[in-house]
Scaffold this motif. Structure first.
Motif, PDB file in Angstrom:
ATOM      1  N   GLY A 279     -10.787   0.584 -11.080  1.00 62.06           N
ATOM      2  CA  GLY A 279     -10.858   1.099 -12.439  1.00 62.06           C
ATOM      3  C   GLY A 279      -9.695   2.019 -12.786  1.00 62.06           C
ATOM      4  O   GLY A 279      -9.412   2.249 -13.953  1.00 62.06           O
ATOM      5  N   ARG A 280      -9.008   2.554 -11.768  1.00 57.68           N
ATOM      6  CA  ARG A 280      -7.864   3.451 -12.031  1.00 57.68           C
ATOM      7  C   ARG A 280      -6.543   2.696 -11.897  1.00 57.68           C
ATOM      8  O   ARG A 280      -5.619   2.932 -12.659  1.00 57.68           O
ATOM      9  CB  ARG A 280      -7.881   4.635 -11.065  1.00 57.68           C
ATOM     10  N   VAL A 281      -6.436   1.839 -10.894  1.00 60.15           N
ATOM     11  CA  VAL A 281      -5.281   0.942 -10.759  1.00 60.15           C
ATOM     12  C   VAL A 281      -5.855  -0.451 -10.500  1.00 60.15           C
ATOM     13  O   VAL A 281      -7.037  -0.598 -10.206  1.00 60.15           O
ATOM     14  CB  VAL A 281      -4.351   1.326  -9.580  1.00 60.15           C
ATOM     15  N   ALA A 282      -4.999  -1.479 -10.581  1.00 62.17           N
ATOM     16  CA  ALA A 282      -5.470  -2.844 -10.305  1.00 62.17           C
ATOM     17  C   ALA A 282      -5.606  -3.003  -8.796  1.00 62.17           C
ATOM     18  O   ALA A 282      -4.629  -2.926  -8.058  1.00 62.17           O
ATOM     19  CB  ALA A 282      -4.499  -3.859 -10.881  1.00 62.17           C
ATOM     20  N   THR A 283      -6.821  -3.188  -8.334  1.00 59.22           N
ATOM     21  CA  THR A 283      -7.109  -3.357  -6.909  1.00 59.22           C
ATOM     22  C   THR A 283      -7.284  -4.852  -6.614  1.00 59.22           C
ATOM     23  O   THR A 283      -7.492  -5.644  -7.532  1.00 59.22           O
ATOM     24  CB  THR A 283      -8.388  -2.581  -6.535  1.00 59.22           C
ATOM     25  N   PRO A 284      -7.200  -5.258  -5.340  1.00 53.05           N
ATOM     26  CA  PRO A 284      -7.280  -6.693  -5.022  1.00 53.05           C
ATOM     27  C   PRO A 284      -8.610  -7.317  -5.441  1.00 53.05           C
ATOM     28  O   PRO A 284      -9.672  -6.710  -5.246  1.00 53.05           O
ATOM     29  CB  PRO A 284      -7.143  -6.729  -3.501  1.00 53.05           C
ATOM     30  N   GLN A 285      -8.528  -8.498  -6.033  1.00 53.97           N
ATOM     31  CA  GLN A 285      -9.714  -9.234  -6.461  1.00 53.97           C
ATOM     32  C   GLN A 285     -10.005 -10.334  -5.449  1.00 53.97           C
ATOM     33  O   GLN A 285      -9.145 -11.157  -5.168  1.00 53.97           O
ATOM     34  CB  GLN A 285      -9.449  -9.896  -7.822  1.00 53.97           C
ATOM     35  N   SER A 292     -11.419 -12.083   2.450  1.00 57.78           N
ATOM     36  CA  SER A 292     -10.061 -11.740   2.857  1.00 57.78           C
ATOM     37  C   SER A 292     -10.055 -11.242   4.297  1.00 57.78           C
ATOM     38  O   SER A 292     -11.017 -10.631   4.757  1.00 57.78           O
ATOM     39  CB  SER A 292      -9.494 -10.653   1.936  1.00 57.78           C
ATOM     40  N   ALA A 293      -8.941 -11.495   4.989  1.00 54.79           N
ATOM     41  CA  ALA A 293      -8.757 -10.916   6.327  1.00 54.79           C
ATOM     42  C   ALA A 293      -8.161  -9.515   6.202  1.00 54.79           C
ATOM     43  O   ALA A 293      -8.022  -8.821   7.198  1.00 54.79           O
ATOM     44  CB  ALA A 293      -7.843 -11.800   7.166  1.00 54.79           C
ATOM     45  N   TRP A 294      -7.797  -9.122   4.970  1.00 51.85           N
ATOM     46  CA  TRP A 294      -7.234  -7.799   4.683  1.00 51.85           C
ATOM     47  C   TRP A 294      -6.062  -7.477   5.618  1.00 51.85           C
ATOM     48  O   TRP A 294      -6.023  -6.420   6.235  1.00 51.85           O
ATOM     49  CB  TRP A 294      -8.313  -6.709   4.750  1.00 51.85           C
ATOM     50  N   GLY A 295      -5.123  -8.392   5.692  1.00 54.06           N
ATOM     51  CA  GLY A 295      -3.925  -8.163   6.494  1.00 54.06           C
ATOM     52  C   GLY A 295      -3.068  -7.059   5.901  1.00 54.06           C
ATOM     53  O   GLY A 295      -2.500  -6.232   6.621  1.00 54.06           O
ATOM     54  N   ILE A 296      -2.952  -7.046   4.582  1.00 54.15           N
ATOM     55  CA  ILE A 296      -2.178  -6.037   3.853  1.00 54.15           C
ATOM     56  C   ILE A 296      -3.014  -5.665   2.633  1.00 54.15           C
ATOM     57  O   ILE A 296      -3.655  -6.539   2.036  1.00 54.15           O
ATOM     58  CB  ILE A 296      -0.803  -6.614   3.415  1.00 54.15           C
ATOM     59  N   TYR A 297      -3.036  -4.366   2.270  1.00 50.65           N
ATOM     60  CA  TYR A 297      -3.801  -3.950   1.095  1.00 50.65           C
ATOM     61  C   TYR A 297      -2.823  -3.570  -0.013  1.00 50.65           C
ATOM     62  O   TYR A 297      -2.036  -2.631   0.144  1.00 50.65           O
ATOM     63  CB  TYR A 297      -4.704  -2.755   1.422  1.00 50.65           C
ATOM     64  N   THR A 298      -2.857  -4.311  -1.103  1.00 49.98           N
ATOM     65  CA  THR A 298      -1.849  -4.140  -2.148  1.00 49.98           C
ATOM     66  C   THR A 298      -2.486  -3.884  -3.510  1.00 49.98           C
ATOM     67  O   THR A 298      -3.370  -4.639  -3.928  1.00 49.98           O
ATOM     68  CB  THR A 298      -0.953  -5.397  -2.216  1.00 49.98           C
ATOM     69  N   ILE A 299      -2.021  -2.833  -4.165  1.00 50.36           N
ATOM     70  CA  ILE A 299      -2.475  -2.550  -5.533  1.00 50.36           C
ATOM     71  C   ILE A 299      -1.331  -2.860  -6.504  1.00 50.36           C
ATOM     72  O   ILE A 299      -0.176  -3.007  -6.091  1.00 50.36           O
ATOM     73  CB  ILE A 299      -2.898  -1.075  -5.700  1.00 50.36           C
ATOM     74  N   LEU A 300      -1.679  -2.969  -7.783  1.00 45.65           N
ATOM     75  CA  LEU A 300      -0.668  -3.148  -8.830  1.00 45.65           C
ATOM     76  C   LEU A 300      -0.669  -1.891  -9.684  1.00 45.65           C
ATOM     77  O   LEU A 300      -1.713  -1.498 -10.225  1.00 45.65           O
ATOM     78  CB  LEU A 300      -1.031  -4.330  -9.728  1.00 45.65           C
ATOM     79  N   LEU A 301       0.496  -1.268  -9.801  1.00 43.88           N
ATOM     80  CA  LEU A 301       0.625  -0.065 -10.628  1.00 43.88           C
ATOM     81  C   LEU A 301       0.802  -0.491 -12.090  1.00 43.88           C
ATOM     82  O   LEU A 301       1.142  -1.645 -12.368  1.00 43.88           O
ATOM     83  CB  LEU A 301       1.804   0.764 -10.131  1.00 43.88           C
ATOM     84  N   PRO A 302       0.589   0.444 -13.032  1.00 48.33           N
ATOM     85  CA  PRO A 302       0.647   0.055 -14.450  1.00 48.33           C
ATOM     86  C   PRO A 302       2.025  -0.441 -14.901  1.00 48.33           C
ATOM     87  O   PRO A 302       2.110  -1.304 -15.773  1.00 48.33           O
ATOM     88  CB  PRO A 302       0.250   1.324 -15.209  1.00 48.33           C
ATOM     89  N   ASP A 303       3.096   0.120 -14.332  1.00 42.75           N
ATOM     90  CA  ASP A 303       4.430  -0.328 -14.747  1.00 42.75           C
ATOM     91  C   ASP A 303       5.438  -0.079 -13.637  1.00 42.75           C
ATOM     92  O   ASP A 303       5.139   0.612 -12.654  1.00 42.75           O
ATOM     93  CB  ASP A 303       4.864   0.367 -16.049  1.00 42.75           C
ATOM     94  N   GLN A 358       7.690  -6.042  -9.360  1.00 45.49           N
ATOM     95  CA  GLN A 358       8.060  -4.741  -9.921  1.00 45.49           C
ATOM     96  C   GLN A 358       6.962  -3.695  -9.721  1.00 45.49           C
ATOM     97  O   GLN A 358       7.239  -2.502  -9.717  1.00 45.49           O
ATOM     98  CB  GLN A 358       8.253  -4.864 -11.449  1.00 45.49           C
ATOM     99  N   ARG A 359       5.716  -4.152  -9.608  1.00 45.70           N
ATOM    100  CA  ARG A 359       4.601  -3.205  -9.713  1.00 45.70           C
ATOM    101  C   ARG A 359       3.720  -3.127  -8.466  1.00 45.70           C
ATOM    102  O   ARG A 359       2.818  -2.300  -8.408  1.00 45.70           O
ATOM    103  CB  ARG A 359       3.713  -3.596 -10.904  1.00 45.70           C
ATOM    104  N   CYS A 360       3.958  -4.000  -7.483  1.00 47.42           N
ATOM    105  CA  CYS A 360       3.056  -4.012  -6.329  1.00 47.42           C
ATOM    106  C   CYS A 360       3.362  -2.851  -5.391  1.00 47.42           C
ATOM    107  O   CYS A 360       4.509  -2.430  -5.257  1.00 47.42           O
ATOM    108  CB  CYS A 360       3.164  -5.343  -5.584  1.00 47.42           C
ATOM    109  N   LEU A 361       2.334  -2.345  -4.771  1.00 50.93           N
ATOM    110  CA  LEU A 361       2.491  -1.278  -3.784  1.00 50.93           C
ATOM    111  C   LEU A 361       1.433  -1.472  -2.702  1.00 50.93           C
ATOM    112  O   LEU A 361       0.244  -1.589  -3.006  1.00 50.93           O
ATOM    113  CB  LEU A 361       2.332   0.093  -4.447  1.00 50.93           C
ATOM    114  N   SER A 362       1.882  -1.516  -1.465  1.00 50.41           N
ATOM    115  CA  SER A 362       0.944  -1.728  -0.363  1.00 50.41           C
ATOM    116  C   SER A 362       0.621  -0.403   0.311  1.00 50.41           C
ATOM    117  O   SER A 362       1.510   0.419   0.558  1.00 50.41           O
ATOM    118  CB  SER A 362       1.521  -2.729   0.635  1.00 50.41           C
ATOM    119  N   LEU A 363      -0.660  -0.215   0.578  1.00 53.50           N
ATOM    120  CA  LEU A 363      -1.174   1.037   1.141  1.00 53.50           C
ATOM    121  C   LEU A 363      -1.522   0.817   2.613  1.00 53.50           C
ATOM    122  O   LEU A 363      -1.679  -0.321   3.053  1.00 53.50           O
ATOM    123  CB  LEU A 363      -2.434   1.468   0.370  1.00 53.50           C
TER     124      LEU A 363
END
Ligand code: PLP
Length: 385
Positions: A279-285, A292-303, A358-363
């Motif tokens: 609800g705050r950033v785009a989280t994996p669907q 998912s095997a959750w190899g990498i956890y990636t969110i999408l930032l707004p811009d 441009q917007r992906c970020l892996s945690l």
């Protein structure tokens, strides 16, 4: 009094090693004693375990995930004049292999919700290549990006319709499942990587090819050993040196018993992230029926502007982050010419891949994250938005 918070690893191989160090040492010692460093009994043993885990009839151990892709494509005779469809948003190895074999990669856009192949765009590009008639639509490499299975029933259907080879690049996804079935038997062949940071990793390079097809399995075994026939000095085909070595197989054997629990722990970490960030950033669907095997956890930032800001704030808070991947493959210098050659006239753009880069970020994502670790990562992200 302030206490230094415990360091958070992006991937954590040390916590796992502490649990199995004795088995690893013993496994390596056994190989030093028996001396069969190449094609030792450990390789047969891990192949049986991998096949069993994935529910595949055959597993063939090879020297890396990249070589798994290459051997699987060599076995089909894929080469000049062949179009190989693959996502524009993936790791470079997926695109490199068709080029090494003289084939032409055709980049396909990805679905904005799953980051995996967009089936409509795939069908459109296959039709365009067919219409141009210069290249033969020959194979689709579906990538299960970040561990999330691609839409395999649809990819299989399209491949069947056009007589194409379906290859699953599951390098990030060993342990992922679709409708209760683990990855490994959806495509004609499934490539695994055991690079140290993957969901099942060794301590060096390694990989495997899974298949239900006994003829393909036999070809893979031959191709990984210079195309040898039934006797060692009979060369039936052009192959390569693509074997998994015994010591890496022993590492994998020590790690296999942990895998189920580690996949559960990754799922738990993803659920904590979802609760904190949803609800705050785009989280994996994760769509219905997919695991998912959750190899990498990636969110999408707004811009695009948010990413350097968030990464700097995370770094200041002692939290690592990474960008997988900053550039779509069709913009990479090495692949630009191939991209232009795939569909000469009227190739549709690849807007989703370009935007996500441009917007992906892996945690940080690994099985040894605590709820407190995830809370710290999430706080650092949210504080910088
Ligand atoms: C890691 C990876 C590969 C290559 O695996 P290696 O074992 O490093 O050769 C291929 N495809 C994807 C999607 C990967 O993440």
């Amino acid at each position: 009094m302030t206490t230094t918070p415990r360091p958070i690893a992006f991937f954590d191989m040390k916590a796992q090693q502490a649990l199995i160090r004795a088995e690893i040492d013993a496994g390596i010692a056994r190989i030093l004693d028996h001396g069969r460093f190449i094609q030792g009994p450990e390789v047969d043993a891990i192949e049986a375990k991998l096949a069993g885990f994935a529910g595949a009839a055959h597993a063939v151990g090879v020297s890396s995930g990249t070589d798994a892709l290459q051997i699987a494509m060599m076995a089909e005779g894929i080469g000049p004049g062949d179009a190989v469809f693959l996502p524009a948003f993936t790791y470079t190895a997926t695109a490199e292999v068709p080029l090494v074999l003289g084939a032409t990669p055709v980049f396909v856009d990805v679905d904005p919700a799953t980051f995996n192949l967009d089936l409509e765009d795939l069908a459109r590009r296959v039709a365009l290549v067919e219409k141009e008639g210069r290249l033969r639509p020959r194979a689709v490499i579906g990538v299960d990006l970040y561990g999330l299975p691609a839409n395999w029933p649809a990819i299989e259907g399209l491949c069947e319709k056009h007589g194409m080879f379906a290859l699953d690049d599951a390098a990030q996804a060993f342990g992922g499942a679709l409708h209760g079935r683990r990855l490994g038997t959806f495509a004609h062949a499934t490539a695994l990587s055991f690079y140290p940071t993957k969901t099942l990793g060794c301590y060096g390079d390694g990989g495997a090819i899974l298949t239900n097809d006994p003829e393909r399995a036999e070809l893979y075994g031959s191709l990984r050993t210079h195309g040898e026939g039934r006797s060692r000095y009979e060369v039936l085909r052009t192959g390569m040196n693509g074997r998994l070595d015994s010591i890496q197989a022993a590492i994998l054997l020590a790690k296999m018993p942990l895998l189920e629990g580690e996949l559960r722990a990754r799922r738990q970490a993803a659920a904590w992230y979802q609760a904190a960030l949803g609800g705050r950033v785009a989280t994996p669907q994760v769509g219905p029926g997919a695991e998912s095997a959750w190899g990498i956890y990636t969110i999408l930032l707004p811009d695009a502007a948010a990413r350097p800001r968030v990464q700097a704030a995370m770094q200041a808070a002692g939290v690592p982050s990474a960008v997988y991947y900053p550039k779509p493959l069709h913009h990479q210098p090495a692949y630009r010419a191939a991209h232009a050659a795939g569909i000469e006239a009227g190739a549709p753009p690849l807007p989703v891949s370009e935007d996500i880069c441009q917007r992906c970020l892996s945690l940080p994502m690994h099985p040894y994250l605590t709820e407190g670790d995830v809370a710290r990562v999430a706080a650092a992200v949210l504080g910088a938005l």
